[in-house]
Design a protein around this motif. Structure first.
Motif, PDB file in Angstrom:
ATOM      1  N   GLN A 297      72.746 -40.995 -36.136  1.00 39.17           N
ATOM      2  CA  GLN A 297      72.579 -39.602 -35.722  1.00 39.17           C
ATOM      3  C   GLN A 297      71.376 -38.958 -36.393  1.00 39.17           C
ATOM      4  OE1 GLN A 297      76.589 -37.395 -35.009  1.00 39.17           O
ATOM      5  NE2 GLN A 297      77.031 -39.009 -36.506  1.00 39.17           N
ATOM      6  N   PRO A 302      72.194 -41.311 -30.095  1.00 35.82           N
ATOM      7  CA  PRO A 302      73.601 -41.071 -29.748  1.00 35.82           C
ATOM      8  C   PRO A 302      74.484 -42.230 -30.208  1.00 35.82           C
ATOM      9  CG  PRO A 302      72.171 -40.579 -27.892  1.00 35.82           C
ATOM     10  CD  PRO A 302      71.318 -41.270 -28.904  1.00 35.82           C
ATOM     11  N   THR A 327      77.472 -35.210 -30.072  1.00 35.41           N
ATOM     12  CA  THR A 327      76.474 -36.098 -30.672  1.00 35.41           C
ATOM     13  C   THR A 327      76.786 -37.552 -30.338  1.00 35.41           C
ATOM     14  OG1 THR A 327      77.666 -36.366 -32.781  1.00 35.41           O
ATOM     15  CG2 THR A 327      76.175 -34.480 -32.588  1.00 35.41           C
ATOM     16  N   ILE A 357      71.226 -34.661 -26.836  1.00 35.77           N
ATOM     17  CA  ILE A 357      72.278 -35.206 -27.698  1.00 35.77           C
ATOM     18  C   ILE A 357      71.683 -35.623 -29.042  1.00 35.77           C
ATOM     19  CG2 ILE A 357      73.896 -37.138 -27.993  1.00 35.77           C
ATOM     20  CD1 ILE A 357      74.366 -37.061 -24.984  1.00 35.77           C
ATOM     21  N   HIS A 360      71.052 -32.572 -31.261  1.00 36.66           N
ATOM     22  CA  HIS A 360      72.313 -32.104 -31.848  1.00 36.66           C
ATOM     23  C   HIS A 360      72.731 -33.013 -33.001  1.00 36.66           C
ATOM     24  CE1 HIS A 360      72.952 -29.006 -28.952  1.00 36.66           C
ATOM     25  NE2 HIS A 360      73.214 -29.803 -27.937  1.00 36.66           N
ATOM     26  N   ALA A 361      72.559 -34.314 -32.802  1.00 35.68           N
ATOM     27  CA  ALA A 361      72.973 -35.284 -33.817  1.00 35.68           C
ATOM     28  C   ALA A 361      72.151 -35.127 -35.091  1.00 35.68           C
ATOM     29  CB  ALA A 361      72.834 -36.702 -33.262  1.00 35.68           C
ATOM     30  N   HIS A 364      73.148 -31.946 -36.912  1.00 37.41           N
ATOM     31  CA  HIS A 364      74.483 -32.088 -37.497  1.00 37.41           C
ATOM     32  C   HIS A 364      74.419 -32.831 -38.829  1.00 37.41           C
ATOM     33  CE1 HIS A 364      78.734 -32.872 -37.838  1.00 37.41           C
ATOM     34  NE2 HIS A 364      78.629 -34.149 -37.533  1.00 37.41           N
TER      35      HIS A 364
END
Length: 401
Positions: A297, A302, A327, A357, A360-361, A364
């Motif tokens: 990530q 993904p 994610t 994605i 976002h990963a 995060h």
């Protein structure tokens, strides 16, 4: 700082490969940057040079032994080293050496910290007693909430003695912006991946519970539906040659030699995840943390992971989050049909959807699972037990870099 120069001694069987070993080096680095002295007792391995590079001190020690008599001898030896080197705190990261370290710490009247890195199997009273040493620290560091709950349930360890400190990802090394196309191309060439082929990467040592067999089975399910995909199984056999042979036979019997490859140990994991379209964590037993999922990530890759252990804490997927905030994907362990479904979904993403994605990963992991945060929180544990101020000193040091 309280103590003029705190000396922290960590003990771990080897410094070869793995999350616990890397954590030992990263904490040694943090101790040194905070003005302390970091000693690691171990039998050594390929990571010993990395320890020296961050300013840690390696002392060769028979830390991998499980012989009861040798463990007692090791306890006496650790106590002698602790007194000679003016050690202020002992931190154990594995069960067998932890027994020796516990005895030495109590004899020398030193604080004792353990990190519960794995979810150990408990079959019978003897094994339960053996494992229990990892819950006997003055403070027990659990590498996930899942692990912390296991410690509480098994040993009735009070919450006040447990600290949840997630395994950290080195965001400087695992940064998509610094991985050159040349590094990616080097790996693709080594793995014999053609220009038009996308990679599904499974990164884990070769052991049955990591689920390589399920990845091969999933590859067979999608072979006739996706024609530009290669499955890379990256990881050391670590002496499990029979298991590697079993996987090779499974690949051959399914006629998958053209799309499934066992590539052995990979030194450049940031480039490996950067080369991958999708990462897969197929563990059939609970992961205490799941470093591969977090590192993937961080590289905006993904992740498909089984939904047991700690990965549900690190991989965001519905119903925990909205589909637009995912994610990755979570699937039941061993559910080959579920793997097929999510692999087809992941491999059908267009570039924009996959990039969203990935973004976002990366965000995060940056916010929740950085190495520097793990280092800060671990130093805070040491500070609590020693009355020192290493954590704020370290925080200032990393802000200046």
């Amino acid at each position: 700082m309280g103590l003029k120069r705190p000396t922290i001694l960590q003990i771990i069987p080897e410094l070869d490969t793995g999350g616990a070993e890397l954590s030992a080096i990263e904490i040694a680095s943090a101790v040194v940057r905070a003005g302390g002295r970091a000693i690691v007792l171990s039998e050594g391995g390929r990571m010993a040079d990395r320890l020296a590079a961050v300013g840690g001190e390696f002392i060769a020690f028979p830390a991998a032994t499980k012989s009861p008599l040798k463990l007692l001898a090791n306890a006496a030896a650790i106590e002698r080293i602790a007194r000679k080197e003016n050690v202020d705190l002992i931190h154990a990261r594995s069960r067998a050496p932890a027994w020796s370290a516990l005895i030495a710490a109590r004899r020398a009247k030193l604080p004792f910290v353990t990190t519960y890195h794995g979810i150990y199997n408990e079959r019978g009273r003897a094994k339960r007693l053996y494992n229990s040493v990892m819950a006997r620290g003055d403070i027990v560091i659990a590498n996930s909430r899942y692990t912390a709950d296991i410690v509480k349930k098994r040993y009735a360890t009070p919450e006040g003695r447990i600290r949840v400190i997630y395994r950290g990802v080195d965001l400087e090394a695992f940064d998509p912006a610094i991985v050159s196309p040349e590094r990616i191309e080097k790996l693709r060439d080594r793995w014999n991946v053609k220009n038009h082929q996308r990679i599904v990467l499974h990164a884990a040592r070769l052991t049955k519970w990591k689920g390589q067999g399920d990845v091969i089975a999933a590859a067979a399910r999608i072979r006739d539906k996706v024609h530009d995909c290669v499955f890379i199984l990256a990881g050391d056999a670590q002496g499990r040659d029979d298991y590697r042979d079993t996987l090779s036979k499974q690949i051959a019997s399914a006629g998958l030699e053209d799309i499934v490859r066992l590539v052995g140990h990979v030194d450049d994991m940031p480039a490996a995840f950067a080369a991958a379209h999708t990462a897969i964590v197929a563990s059939i037993e609970p992961e205490a943390f799941g470093r591969a999922a977090a590192e993937a990530q961080a590289m905006a890759c993904p992740v498909i992971s089984t939904n047991i252990g700690a990965p549900p804490e690190t991989v965001l997927a519905p119903p925990r989050v909205a589909a637009k905030d995912r994610t990755g994907w979570l699937v039941p362990p061993g559910d080959i049909a579920a793997y097929e479904t999510v692999l087809l979904e992941a491999l059908s993403l267009d570039d924009l959807a996959r990039a969203e994605i990935g973004a976002h990963a990366r965000k995060h992991v940056t916010e929740k699972f950085s190495t520097s945060e793990m280092q800060r929180q671990t130093l805070a544990v040491y500070d609590k037990l020693l009355g020192t101020s290493m954590q704020p000193v370290f925080t200032v040091a990393i802000k200046k870099q």
